[in-house]
Every structure is written in C-alpha cells, then in structure tokens.
Design a protein around this motif. Sequence first.
Motif, PDB file in Angstrom:
ATOM      1  N   ALA A  17       1.048  -1.389  -0.188  1.00  0.00           N
ATOM      2  CA  ALA A  17       0.110  -0.243   0.171  1.00  0.00           C
ATOM      3  C   ALA A  17       0.787   1.169   0.582  1.00  0.00           C
ATOM      4  CB  ALA A  17      -0.828  -0.184   1.162  1.00  0.00           C
ATOM      5  N   VAL A  18       0.768   1.966  -0.333  1.00  0.00           N
ATOM      6  CA  VAL A  18       1.353   3.576  -0.556  1.00  0.00           C
ATOM      7  C   VAL A  18      -0.291   4.382  -0.078  1.00  0.00           C
ATOM      8  CG1 VAL A  18       0.335   4.169  -2.719  1.00  0.00           C
ATOM      9  CG2 VAL A  18       1.968   5.638  -1.689  1.00  0.00           C
ATOM     10  N   SER A  19       0.102   6.053   0.693  1.00  0.00           N
ATOM     11  CA  SER A  19      -0.963   6.141   1.609  1.00  0.00           C
ATOM     12  C   SER A  19      -0.105   7.502   1.919  1.00  0.00           C
ATOM     13  CB  SER A  19      -1.862   5.766   2.647  1.00  0.00           C
ATOM     14  OG  SER A  19      -0.511   5.740   3.727  1.00  0.00           O
ATOM     15  N   GLY A  20      -1.192   8.277   2.041  1.00  0.00           N
ATOM     16  CA  GLY A  20      -1.050  10.187   2.151  1.00  0.00           C
ATOM     17  C   GLY A  20      -2.037  11.071   1.829  1.00  0.00           C
ATOM     18  N   GLY A  21      -2.154  12.071   3.348  1.00  0.00           N
ATOM     19  CA  GLY A  21      -3.303  12.747   2.697  1.00  0.00           C
ATOM     20  C   GLY A  21      -4.233  12.146   3.161  1.00  0.00           C
ATOM     21  N   HIS A  22      -6.085  11.753   2.463  1.00  0.00           N
ATOM     22  CA  HIS A  22      -6.649  11.434   2.942  1.00  0.00           C
ATOM     23  C   HIS A  22      -6.789  10.261   1.842  1.00  0.00           C
ATOM     24  CE1 HIS A  22      -8.178  14.219   0.143  1.00  0.00           C
ATOM     25  NE2 HIS A  22      -9.306  13.284  -0.207  1.00  0.00           N
ATOM     26  N   ARG A  23      -6.174   9.345   1.173  1.00  0.00           N
ATOM     27  CA  ARG A  23      -6.156   8.396   0.418  1.00  0.00           C
ATOM     28  C   ARG A  23      -5.026   7.929   0.633  1.00  0.00           C
ATOM     29  NH1 ARG A  23      -8.370  10.833  -4.093  1.00  0.00           N
ATOM     30  NH2 ARG A  23      -8.612  13.355  -4.307  1.00  0.00           N
ATOM     31  N   ARG A  24      -5.643   6.684   0.340  1.00  0.00           N
ATOM     32  CA  ARG A  24      -4.775   5.051   0.253  1.00  0.00           C
ATOM     33  C   ARG A  24      -4.665   4.733  -1.096  1.00  0.00           C
ATOM     34  NH1 ARG A  24      -2.420   1.576   3.817  1.00  0.00           N
ATOM     35  NH2 ARG A  24      -2.855  -0.314   3.882  1.00  0.00           N
ATOM     36  N   LEU A  25      -3.808   3.851  -1.538  1.00  0.00           N
ATOM     37  CA  LEU A  25      -4.154   2.890  -2.899  1.00  0.00           C
ATOM     38  C   LEU A  25      -3.551   1.021  -2.477  1.00  0.00           C
ATOM     39  CD1 LEU A  25      -2.186   5.002  -6.037  1.00  0.00           C
ATOM     40  CD2 LEU A  25      -5.405   4.750  -4.643  1.00  0.00           C
ATOM     41  N   GLU A  26      -4.227   0.521  -2.660  1.00  0.00           N
ATOM     42  CA  GLU A  26      -4.036  -0.949  -1.925  1.00  0.00           C
ATOM     43  C   GLU A  26      -3.252  -1.776  -3.102  1.00  0.00           C
ATOM     44  OE1 GLU A  26      -6.112  -1.106   2.390  1.00  0.00           O
ATOM     45  OE2 GLU A  26      -6.417  -2.405   0.696  1.00  0.00           O
ATOM     46  N   VAL A  27      -1.921  -2.673  -3.199  1.00  0.00           N
ATOM     47  CA  VAL A  27      -2.793  -3.273  -4.306  1.00  0.00           C
ATOM     48  C   VAL A  27      -2.126  -4.918  -3.657  1.00  0.00           C
ATOM     49  CG1 VAL A  27      -0.885  -4.430  -6.649  1.00  0.00           C
ATOM     50  CG2 VAL A  27      -0.828  -2.205  -5.842  1.00  0.00           C
TER      51      VAL A  27
END
Length: 301
Positions: A236-246
């Motif tokens: 996962a990569v996250s920052g601010g109010h967003r998160r992307l999961e693989v």
Amino acid sequence: MAPPQIPTVTLRDATSPLTATFAPGAGMVGVSLADDGVEFLGQRHGLRAYLERGKTMGIPILYPWANRLGADHYDVDGAVVTLTPGAGGVRTDEHGAPIHGVLSAYPGWQVIRTTESRLIAEIDYGARPLLLASFPYPHRLTVEVTLAERTLRIATTVTATAAPVPLCYGFHPYLHLPGVPRAQWTVQTPAMTHRPVDERGLPTGAADTRRGATVVLGRRVYDDGYTDVPAGAVFAVSGGHRRLEVHFERGFPAAQVFAPADDDVICFEPMSAPTDALRRGGYRLAHPGEPDTTAFAIRVC
C-alpha cells in the motif's frame, strides 16, 4: 489519456465515481484509474511514448517474462531460443538485457466481451508466428478486468494448447497519489524475502528475510526484487486522505518494488516468477487441460 486514434474501453464502478480505462489495441495497457476525475495511475511519458518507444506507463502487462533476462537466449527442451532486439517485440535495457517481454503496446489483442464494469481480451499465441519465435509455447492468454466496489481486479489465464507453458510474467502498475508530495507518502510492504541485484539489475543469488514494514518514503529509492510473497499479501501507499492498496490475490509469489527518484510514482509489481526465471528456472507451468489463473487487485480506499 490515449490519443484519439487508439480506441479505449472505460469501465465504471456501480458503487462510486471510480473509472478504469484500458487500451486493448495498445497492449491491453491500463491508461487510467480515476476517482471523479482524480487520476491514480502514473502517466509518465504517456501512451504515445509507450506505443512508439515502449516507455511504460499506467498498468502494462510484462509478458512472457517480467523484468530482465540475463542474456539474449534461453533453453527450451534442449534447444536454444535466441532473442533478437527489435524483432518480435523484443526490447532491451541500457545494458542490452531483454526486458519486460514482447507484448509492449502489442496491437493483436482481441476483445472478447465488454460490459459496464468488465472487459475480457485475449491473444491466441499459437496463431502468432512472430510471438512464437521468442516464446515457442502455443497457448491462449486471457486477461479479464473488472471494476466493482472501488476495486480494480485483473485476472490472467494461461491455457496451454500443446505443451506446458512457463509462467514468468507480471504487471507493472504505476501508482501516484495526487496532491501529496512524494516525500510524504507512506509505504506498506508485507513480510517476504529480499533478493539483491547486481549493477545490471539481475539477482545475485543472495537472500535476506524482510519483515513487514511501514515507512515514510522520503528520499528513498526502490528497485528491489522479492520472493516468498504470500498469497493475499497487501502492499500500500497512502498520504493525505488517500490510500491505494495492491492485493496479490493469487499466483504471484514474487514482486518488484520500484520507486524512482525522478518521478512521483511507486510500483508494487506482481510477478508469477522471480527475475530471470525463464533462464534460471524457478517458475511453475501451465499444463494442457489445466489453465492457470492469477489475480491481483488495486483498491482505492
């Protein structure tokens, strides 16, 4: 986005504004994953550069091998297959190593089915002499893409039609967090085995165990190979109010993590075998009558 002469297919999530766009005629590459217009895929040099120079972007498939090969040849049942740079889709890196297979921007994908949230396309490898010249294993390659509940899922099936087929392929999703400086991204990786590489980007044979970790990206640069990735592992990569999961759902025991210093992208690359496995071994086979299916998903949280 794609030049107007390259047809694209846009999938829509019935539960949210999320959309995913693919270009079957340009190598079945994913060119967009957007939430109400906010783009999460690294566009890099764009689709034009992918078509003309093989400069990867979005979500390309790396087939029939992911990453590099250690030489321009490999063995098949006692015979030697020699790869010719510039022929049959073979591309090389700065060291002359064949890289990322032969389907970069390949135009021969056939769309089998499309709906509002689903796209299926395939290649009959056995009917493509130029492809067989670099990978002499007749088979059907099918990619099914679905978008639902804020999750893009890509399932790939290899159906052997004559003899067992080595599975050494992967995908290269370029993820981007808009509006958040790269240095502030938080990166999450699972427990797995690190496989150091030499100056050519090829495995040295060494290995060290890595625990699952969560770190701030900062100035870190990644181009690291891993094995022993457990089924269901989440990067996962996250920052601010967003998160992307693989999510490595099925059939991807190897990975490459890539985060260059000169571009605001990070890649968690699912791979069905380690780098250079087509030459060194360490891959599984798809047998006739036993199709092999892998799956990974990108979830936008």
